[in-house]
Design an enzyme around this catalytic site. Structure first.
Site, PDB file in Angstrom:
ATOM      1  N   CYS A  26       0.848  -1.198   0.000  1.00  0.00           N
ATOM      2  CA  CYS A  26       0.000   0.000   0.000  1.00  0.00           C
ATOM      3  C   CYS A  26       0.883   1.247   0.000  1.00  0.00           C
ATOM      4  O   CYS A  26       1.879   1.317   0.721  1.00  0.00           O
ATOM      5  CB  CYS A  26      -0.912  -0.001   1.211  1.00  0.00           C
ATOM      6  N   GLY A  74       2.320  -5.741   9.183  1.00  0.00           N
ATOM      7  CA  GLY A  74       2.331  -6.764   8.158  1.00  0.00           C
ATOM      8  C   GLY A  74       0.965  -7.411   7.918  1.00  0.00           C
ATOM      9  O   GLY A  74      -0.069  -6.898   8.294  1.00  0.00           O
ATOM     10  N   SER A 129      -8.953  -4.086   6.569  1.00  0.00           N
ATOM     11  CA  SER A 129      -8.469  -2.818   6.028  1.00  0.00           C
ATOM     12  C   SER A 129      -9.098  -2.590   4.649  1.00  0.00           C
ATOM     13  O   SER A 129      -8.843  -3.340   3.714  1.00  0.00           O
ATOM     14  CB  SER A 129      -6.942  -2.840   5.899  1.00  0.00           C
ATOM     15  N   ARG A 141      -4.255   0.848  -2.244  1.00  0.00           N
ATOM     16  CA  ARG A 141      -4.066  -0.478  -1.664  1.00  0.00           C
ATOM     17  C   ARG A 141      -3.851  -1.481  -2.791  1.00  0.00           C
ATOM     18  O   ARG A 141      -4.806  -2.075  -3.312  1.00  0.00           O
ATOM     19  CB  ARG A 141      -5.251  -0.864  -0.779  1.00  0.00           C
ATOM     20  N   CYS A 274      -6.388   5.394  21.721  1.00  0.00           N
ATOM     21  CA  CYS A 274      -5.213   5.980  22.361  1.00  0.00           C
ATOM     22  C   CYS A 274      -4.938   7.406  21.874  1.00  0.00           C
ATOM     23  O   CYS A 274      -4.446   8.240  22.631  1.00  0.00           O
ATOM     24  CB  CYS A 274      -3.988   5.104  22.136  1.00  0.00           C
ATOM     25  N   CYS A 280      -0.380   8.506  26.666  1.00  0.00           N
ATOM     26  CA  CYS A 280      -0.020   7.334  25.866  1.00  0.00           C
ATOM     27  C   CYS A 280       0.590   6.281  26.804  1.00  0.00           C
ATOM     28  O   CYS A 280       0.565   6.427  28.014  1.00  0.00           O
ATOM     29  CB  CYS A 280       1.006   7.712  24.801  1.00  0.00           C
ATOM     30  N   ASP A 296       2.932   1.435  18.320  1.00  0.00           N
ATOM     31  CA  ASP A 296       2.994   0.967  16.942  1.00  0.00           C
ATOM     32  C   ASP A 296       3.496   2.047  15.984  1.00  0.00           C
ATOM     33  O   ASP A 296       4.077   1.740  14.946  1.00  0.00           O
ATOM     34  CB  ASP A 296       1.592   0.506  16.505  1.00  0.00           C
TER      35      ASP A 296
END
Length: 408
Positions: A26, A74, A129, A141, A274, A280, A296
């Site tokens: 993507c 991934g 997604s 994508r 979040c 955080c 992430d």
């Protein structure tokens, strides 16, 4: 370490069992580049021993009877079905009667009847997604050889529905689809998606090389963004347009994560997202080799907390380093944010997007600030009403029967 602070927070660690490896490429993906962190390692696959260690320690680190495992990539389905069967077996061994739930994020192109039967049988929540209608989705994508993927994703969704698997959609809002909010929103309603998350893509051209830290001094004006990044003006119009449709017709029937999180902040509860939380630091991410990172979006060497082979999850997630990371979100707010009437709803949003100078010249203003302010101003009377309904033990959906006269 301030243990009272540390253990008052929930703890989540998203696991990357295949690292950043993916069958797609993507255009806006922020995680494909993470393969460069481990270019000297041949197989970017978590070992059986490390999987068992992670599951055991992750369960032991929880302070509540419920445990949520999140599998992310991934592309998670590049691991065989037997891998997740083994994971469930280990969860049963080490769970000792706790309620254990699993959610998994996938691009949907590899789903089969066998996968979906497994997800249904084991009560997985599957995140798909997909970026809206075909012309939007296929713009970014794509497969590694540049082929569109919309048809494959829709086939995957049909299989999930066929096997009665609970799923939600995670849609990236970019410079293209942001200009068509109603077409975007109606598409998800048409395909039967009741739970929708959308994430604005904000990516600076140099991020992939240098990373982005939470330290002050990285000046920016938004001119170094990729051409697919959403603009603040687009983001504000996008949110307001969809919210206007949702609040008049769909409350209680369709669930938009950002709207639910905003209402949670409005009533003083944890938002569940979040980016809108006050601090955080409660959601880390572990790579295939046991490296644990603060977040992430901050998988960079300076935010590595350690490795599971050397430290426990509890030690790393409740470490002074992670506590500092948690407090930075609040501690680095610029003056303009501190004066804002909607700080309680926004909390400065995600630190990765805070690279502008505010009107006083202080660093740390969120790039999307104008868009969020427009949304919160527009949504405020509706949020006030829904808050009032909740306080009196009535349904927020009652907002749909009220008439609000206001300008934007």
């Amino acid at each position: 370490m301030n243990t009272n602070f540390a253990f008052s927070r929930p703890l989540y660690v998203m696991l990357k069992p295949i690292g950043s490896r993916c069958n797609l490429q993507c255009k806006y993906c922020y995680y494909l580049e993470k393969e460069n962190l481990y270019r000297n390692e041949k197989a970017h696959v978590i070992s059986d021993d490390l999987l068992e260690k992670f599951i055991k320690e992750y369960i032991e680190a929880q302070t509540m009877p419920q445990v949520l495992f999140t599998w992310h990539g991934g592309e998670t389905l590049l691991r065989p079905l037997s891998f997740y069967q083994r994971a469930l077996e280990l969860q049963r061994i080490y769970g000792r009667g706790r309620q254990i739930d699993n959610c998994i994020q996938t691009n949907g192109t590899l789903l089969t009847d066998e996968w979906c039967e497994f997800f249904h049988r084991n009560h997985f929540l599957v995140g798909i997604s997909i970026d809206g209608p075909q012309r939007f989705h296929d713009a970014f994508r794509l497969t590694r050889d540049g082929q569109p993927t919309f048809g494959q994703v829709m086939r995957g969704i049909d299989l999930l529905n066929k096997h009665r698997v609970e799923w939600n959609a995670l849609a990236v809002v970019n410079r293209m689809n942001a200009d068509h909010p109603l077409e975007f929103y109606h598409f998800f309603k048409q395909i039967g998606c009741q739970y929708l998350q959308f994430t604005p893509v904000v990516e600076r051209c140099h991020e992939r090389e240098d990373g982005l830290t939470l330290t002050p001094g990285m000046q920016g004006n938004g001119e170094d963004l990729t051409d697919f990044s959403v603009t603040p003006e687009q983001w504000g119009r996008f949110l307001c347009t969809i919210f206007d449709e949702w609040v008049h017709h769909d409350v209680g029937q369709y669930f938009v994560q950002l709207f639910d999180a905003t209402l949670a902040n409005w009533v003083g509860q944890a938002p569940g997202v979040c980016s809108l939380a006050r601090e955080c630091g409660h959601a880390g991410v572990m790579e295939f080799n046991g490296d644990l990172y603060s977040c992430d979006h901050f998988v960079y060497p300076e935010h590595r907390l350690g490795n599971l082979h050397e430290k426990t999850i509890t030690e790393m997630m409740y470490s002074p380093q992670q506590n500092r990371f948690a407090r930075m979100k609040r501690g680095l707010l610029p003056r303009q944010c501190k004066e804002c009437d909607y700080l309680f709803a926004c909390n400065g949003e995600c630190p990765k997007n805070r690279f502008l100078n505010d009107r006083y010249g202080e660093y740390g203003l969120n790039y999307l600030c104008k868009g969020y302010r427009r949304f919160f101003k527009m949504a405020a009377p509706y949020m006030d009403f829904m808050k009032h309904e909740l306080e009196h033990h009535r349904a927020p959906a009652n907002v749909m029967s009220r008439v609000f006269v206001q300008g934007r």
